[in-house]
Enzyme design. Structure first.
Site, PDB file in Angstrom:
ATOM      1  N   HIS A   1      73.320  14.630  30.456  1.00 35.93           N
ATOM      2  CA  HIS A   1      72.419  15.332  30.616  1.00 35.93           C
ATOM      3  C   HIS A   1      72.673  15.962  31.485  1.00 35.93           C
ATOM      4  O   HIS A   1      73.029  15.047  32.314  1.00 35.93           O
ATOM      5  CB  HIS A   1      70.497  15.087  30.901  1.00 35.93           C
ATOM      6  CG  HIS A   1      70.287  14.092  29.550  1.00 35.93           C
ATOM      7  ND1 HIS A   1      69.446  13.612  29.225  1.00 35.93           N
ATOM      8  CD2 HIS A   1      69.804  14.751  28.746  1.00 35.93           C
ATOM      9  CE1 HIS A   1      69.095  13.813  28.450  1.00 35.93           C
ATOM     10  NE2 HIS A   1      69.052  14.194  27.760  1.00 35.93           N
ATOM     11  N   ALA A   2      73.464  17.142  32.051  1.00 36.25           N
ATOM     12  CA  ALA A   2      74.333  18.198  32.781  1.00 36.25           C
ATOM     13  C   ALA A   2      73.871  18.240  33.900  1.00 36.25           C
ATOM     14  O   ALA A   2      74.449  17.374  34.740  1.00 36.25           O
ATOM     15  CB  ALA A   2      74.386  19.347  31.858  1.00 36.25           C
ATOM     16  N   ARG A   3      72.847  18.311  34.312  1.00 35.01           N
ATOM     17  CA  ARG A   3      72.247  18.818  35.224  1.00 35.01           C
ATOM     18  C   ARG A   3      71.737  17.268  36.366  1.00 35.01           C
ATOM     19  O   ARG A   3      72.020  16.894  37.227  1.00 35.01           O
ATOM     20  CB  ARG A   3      70.656  19.231  35.415  1.00 35.01           C
ATOM     21  CG  ARG A   3      69.300  18.466  35.069  1.00 35.01           C
ATOM     22  CD  ARG A   3      69.067  19.303  35.420  1.00 35.01           C
ATOM     23  NE  ARG A   3      67.234  18.524  34.684  1.00 35.01           N
ATOM     24  CZ  ARG A   3      66.042  19.198  33.913  1.00 35.01           C
ATOM     25  NH1 ARG A   3      66.303  21.001  34.328  1.00 35.01           N
ATOM     26  NH2 ARG A   3      65.371  18.879  33.134  1.00 35.01           N
ATOM     27  N   GLU A   4      72.447  15.739  36.132  1.00 42.86           N
ATOM     28  CA  GLU A   4      71.846  14.570  36.090  1.00 42.86           C
ATOM     29  C   GLU A   4      73.315  13.975  36.503  1.00 42.86           C
ATOM     30  O   GLU A   4      74.103  13.147  36.948  1.00 42.86           O
ATOM     31  CB  GLU A   4      71.081  13.811  35.825  1.00 42.86           C
ATOM     32  CG  GLU A   4      70.043  13.956  34.944  1.00 42.86           C
ATOM     33  CD  GLU A   4      68.775  12.713  33.832  1.00 42.86           C
ATOM     34  OE1 GLU A   4      70.168  11.721  34.124  1.00 42.86           O
ATOM     35  OE2 GLU A   4      68.210  13.466  33.125  1.00 42.86           O
TER      36      GLU A   4
ATOM     37  N   ARG B   1      70.694  21.184  31.188  1.00 37.27           N
ATOM     38  CA  ARG B   1      70.441  19.328  30.438  1.00 37.27           C
ATOM     39  C   ARG B   1      70.778  19.606  29.216  1.00 37.27           C
ATOM     40  O   ARG B   1      71.882  18.634  28.939  1.00 37.27           O
ATOM     41  CB  ARG B   1      69.297  20.078  30.454  1.00 37.27           C
ATOM     42  CG  ARG B   1      68.490  18.560  29.675  1.00 37.27           C
ATOM     43  CD  ARG B   1      67.386  18.865  29.366  1.00 37.27           C
ATOM     44  NE  ARG B   1      66.617  17.024  28.816  1.00 37.27           N
ATOM     45  CZ  ARG B   1      65.815  15.771  29.084  1.00 37.27           C
ATOM     46  NH1 ARG B   1      66.569  15.319  30.177  1.00 37.27           N
ATOM     47  NH2 ARG B   1      65.467  15.167  27.535  1.00 37.27           N
TER      48      ARG B   1
ATOM     49  N   ASN C   1      70.289  13.908  23.850  1.00 39.30           N
ATOM     50  CA  ASN C   1      69.988  12.542  23.978  1.00 39.30           C
ATOM     51  C   ASN C   1      68.127  12.638  22.922  1.00 39.30           C
ATOM     52  O   ASN C   1      67.369  11.724  23.163  1.00 39.30           O
ATOM     53  CB  ASN C   1      69.267  12.435  25.399  1.00 39.30           C
ATOM     54  CG  ASN C   1      69.328  10.922  24.630  1.00 39.30           C
ATOM     55  OD1 ASN C   1      69.920   9.427  24.063  1.00 39.30           O
ATOM     56  ND2 ASN C   1      68.498   9.946  25.922  1.00 39.30           N
ATOM     57  N   ARG C   2      68.310  13.575  21.968  1.00 40.38           N
ATOM     58  CA  ARG C   2      67.750  13.546  20.550  1.00 40.38           C
ATOM     59  C   ARG C   2      68.302  14.269  20.133  1.00 40.38           C
ATOM     60  O   ARG C   2      67.156  13.917  18.903  1.00 40.38           O
ATOM     61  CB  ARG C   2      66.268  14.715  21.553  1.00 40.38           C
ATOM     62  CG  ARG C   2      65.647  14.763  22.577  1.00 40.38           C
ATOM     63  CD  ARG C   2      64.696  13.218  22.873  1.00 40.38           C
ATOM     64  NE  ARG C   2      63.903  13.595  23.534  1.00 40.38           N
ATOM     65  CZ  ARG C   2      64.363  12.882  25.108  1.00 40.38           C
ATOM     66  NH1 ARG C   2      65.363  12.516  24.669  1.00 40.38           N
ATOM     67  NH2 ARG C   2      62.912  13.015  25.939  1.00 40.38           N
TER      68      ARG C   2
ATOM     69  N   HIS D   1      71.549   7.281  33.274  1.00 47.99           N
ATOM     70  CA  HIS D   1      70.805   8.793  33.212  1.00 47.99           C
ATOM     71  C   HIS D   1      70.558   8.888  34.415  1.00 47.99           C
ATOM     72  O   HIS D   1      70.415   7.787  35.451  1.00 47.99           O
ATOM     73  CB  HIS D   1      69.735   9.314  32.262  1.00 47.99           C
ATOM     74  CG  HIS D   1      70.142   8.978  30.874  1.00 47.99           C
ATOM     75  ND1 HIS D   1      69.803  10.074  30.533  1.00 47.99           N
ATOM     76  CD2 HIS D   1      70.596   8.259  30.013  1.00 47.99           C
ATOM     77  CE1 HIS D   1      70.107  10.500  29.062  1.00 47.99           C
ATOM     78  NE2 HIS D   1      70.668   9.378  28.844  1.00 47.99           N
TER      79      HIS D   1
ATOM     80  N   TYR E   1      67.011  10.564  36.599  1.00 46.13           N
ATOM     81  CA  TYR E   1      66.665   9.950  37.552  1.00 46.13           C
ATOM     82  C   TYR E   1      64.792   9.007  37.202  1.00 46.13           C
ATOM     83  O   TYR E   1      64.799   9.147  36.185  1.00 46.13           O
ATOM     84  CB  TYR E   1      66.486  11.019  39.324  1.00 46.13           C
ATOM     85  CG  TYR E   1      65.294  11.415  39.584  1.00 46.13           C
ATOM     86  CD1 TYR E   1      63.879  11.275  40.015  1.00 46.13           C
ATOM     87  CD2 TYR E   1      65.048  13.016  38.295  1.00 46.13           C
ATOM     88  CE1 TYR E   1      63.251  12.506  39.226  1.00 46.13           C
ATOM     89  CE2 TYR E   1      64.429  13.561  38.437  1.00 46.13           C
ATOM     90  CZ  TYR E   1      62.763  13.319  39.041  1.00 46.13           C
ATOM     91  OH  TYR E   1      62.132  14.529  39.314  1.00 46.13           O
TER      92      TYR E   1
ATOM     93  N   TYR F   1      57.592   7.252  27.609  1.00 47.29           N
ATOM     94  CA  TYR F   1      57.553   7.889  26.798  1.00 47.29           C
ATOM     95  C   TYR F   1      58.291   8.189  25.006  1.00 47.29           C
ATOM     96  O   TYR F   1      58.932   7.566  25.357  1.00 47.29           O
ATOM     97  CB  TYR F   1      57.164   9.593  27.412  1.00 47.29           C
ATOM     98  CG  TYR F   1      58.177  10.033  27.605  1.00 47.29           C
ATOM     99  CD1 TYR F   1      59.372  10.857  26.311  1.00 47.29           C
ATOM    100  CD2 TYR F   1      58.597  10.644  28.812  1.00 47.29           C
ATOM    101  CE1 TYR F   1      60.071  11.170  27.435  1.00 47.29           C
ATOM    102  CE2 TYR F   1      59.224  11.497  29.302  1.00 47.29           C
ATOM    103  CZ  TYR F   1      60.557  11.762  28.459  1.00 47.29           C
ATOM    104  OH  TYR F   1      61.565  12.027  29.458  1.00 47.29           O
TER     105      TYR F   1
ATOM    106  N   GLU G   1      67.656   4.886  34.339  1.00 45.51           N
ATOM    107  CA  GLU G   1      67.349   6.484  35.540  1.00 45.51           C
ATOM    108  C   GLU G   1      67.936   5.422  36.768  1.00 45.51           C
ATOM    109  O   GLU G   1      67.279   5.121  36.697  1.00 45.51           O
ATOM    110  CB  GLU G   1      65.908   6.634  34.939  1.00 45.51           C
ATOM    111  CG  GLU G   1      66.089   6.634  33.324  1.00 45.51           C
ATOM    112  CD  GLU G   1      66.423   8.615  33.695  1.00 45.51           C
ATOM    113  OE1 GLU G   1      66.468   8.950  34.051  1.00 45.51           O
ATOM    114  OE2 GLU G   1      65.756   8.583  31.963  1.00 45.51           O
TER     115      GLU G   1
END
Lengths: 307, 96
Positions: free
Chosen positions: A67-70, A125, A142-143, A194, A196, A246, A268
């Site tokens: 996920h790019a923004r992490e 993301r 990641n889906r 990942h 957070y 989830y 995370e």
């Protein structure tokens, strides 16, 4: 060179890739850089291989930054690569691990997205692929894995941040990893990093049913976060993806587990409760240092429990 | 380059299933352009939402009118991004 690098800063893709070359140059008998393919926008996708020799040894996969923004995830990947290279020969446990197994570390799993966060939209993301019939771009990588693909916890809306994509492994970034892991054929652990919210998770995400190895994975996870918390007291929750965050289908560690890679985990990383994805750079080294203790704990367990 | 001037990140402390349901309805509202950093799934975890400046008043009124407690986690997202970028620039100059 790799030694003068500032690990307490966020860096562009170009800088990270240059640094990877310097790490390889500084540790030529341990580290090699493999290109496993290219991204949608044709950027190379690199994996660092830490190996002391042998032929197709049992191996551990670690990826960061899907996920790019992490950003703390990619930054932790850089720090971790350096830690593995510099501790080999000094840290007895890591040395014994690398004398038995190989470690593959992918620092930037979604290079197009990462560049986009630096140049256009810090909150991006997904991947950057285009789809016919929509102006919205990108798929949540990641889906996109072939594990309960298209089920609950993924969106069919191409404009959503959790869009699963048109088909399993439609994203070339995912497909490249899938092909690499399958063709290697001897991975014993698959770990995705990942950020957070401070969680250590194991499969499944697409189903809330327990995996057959849930008791063992739970125990390994708890031991890992216990080690992690010894450094700064950071507290993590441990459990299956479905039960502690989830239901989310199409995730990487569900795919790896179903492929037979028992020790599949997702981290995370640290959340100070104040910054979310915008964790200040002075948190990189503390985050990476505590994460290393958990990673090492898991890797040692994998080394000591062959299957 | 997309800017986030005036966007805030709200940390919502969900206490009941009904509040979770209400937050999930917010998530489905595409007009508000909300970016859920942490989704409304359980009362064990907070819900973090980046709210664009244009939707801020609507969202805060919605939360307050439904007695859903929240705090402002990030007051202005762009301020943080500016700091982050300045720091990166300073670091790259120092490294050169």
């Amino acid at each position: 060179g790799s030694k003068s690098f500032n690990f307490a800063a966020y860096h562009t893709l170009e800088t990270i890739y240059q640094w990877m070359d310097s790490l390889v140059a500084d540790h030529p008998s341990l580290v090699t850089k493999l290109q496993i393919g290219s991204s949608y926008e044709n950027r190379p996708m690199y994996v660092l291989k830490f190996s002391t020799g042998g032929d197709n040894r049992p191996a551990i996969w670690i990826d960061a930054g899907i996920h790019a923004r992490e950003w703390v995830s990619q930054a932790t990947g850089v720090w971790t690569a350096n830690k593995i290279a510099t501790d080999y020969g000094r840290d007895t446990s890591l040395t014994s691990l690398l004398n038995k197994m190989d470690v593959f570390l992918m620092i930037v799993t979604n290079p197009d997205g990462y560049v986009f966060t630096h140049t256009s939209n810090r909150m991006w993301r997904k991947t950057r692929s285009r789809l016919p019939g929509t102006t919205c771009r990108g798929v949540d990588p990641n889906r996109n894995w072939d594990a309960g693909f298209g089920g609950p916890g993924a969106s069919r809306n191409p404009c959503s941040d959790s869009y699963h994509g048109p088909s399993p492994h439609s994203e070339v970034e995912v497909d490249n990893v899938v092909n690499f892991v399958q063709s290697h054929g001897n991975f014993k652990s698959f770990i995705s990093i990942h950020a957070y919210s401070q969680l250590l998770m194991y499969p499944y995400g697409y189903s809330c049913n327990d995996v057959p190895d849930a008791p063992e994975l739970d125990s390994v996870g708890r031991s890992a976060v216990k080690a992690l918390s010894t450094l700064f007291g950071t507290s993590y929750k441990v459990g299956s993806i479905c039960k502690i965050i989830y239901q989310a289908s199409g995730g990487s560690i569900d795919w790896s587990y179903n492929l037979g890679i028992k020790y599949s985990f997702a981290f995370e990383l640290r959340d100070t409760g104040r910054y979310g994805f915008l964790l200040p750079a002075n948190q990189i080294v503390p985050t990476a240092s505590e994460t290393w203790l958990a990673l090492k704990n898991i890797m040692e367990y994998v080394r000591d429990h062959p299957y | 380059r997309q800017l986030f001037v005036g966007d805030q990140v709200l940390r919502v402390a969900v206490e009941t299933e009904e509040q979770l349901r209400l937050l999930a309805s917010l998530e489905e509202d595409e007009i508000l352009q909300l970016d859920f950093w942490l989704h409304p799934v359980s009362s064990d975890l907070p819900v973090d939402i980046r709210v664009p400046f244009a939707s801020l008043q609507t969202v805060k009124v919605f939360l307050e009118s439904n007695d859903i407690p929240y705090t402002v986690m990030i007051k202005d997202v762009q301020d943080l991004l500016d700091e982050e970028e300045a720091e990166m620039e300073a670091d790259s100059v120092r490294e050169r």
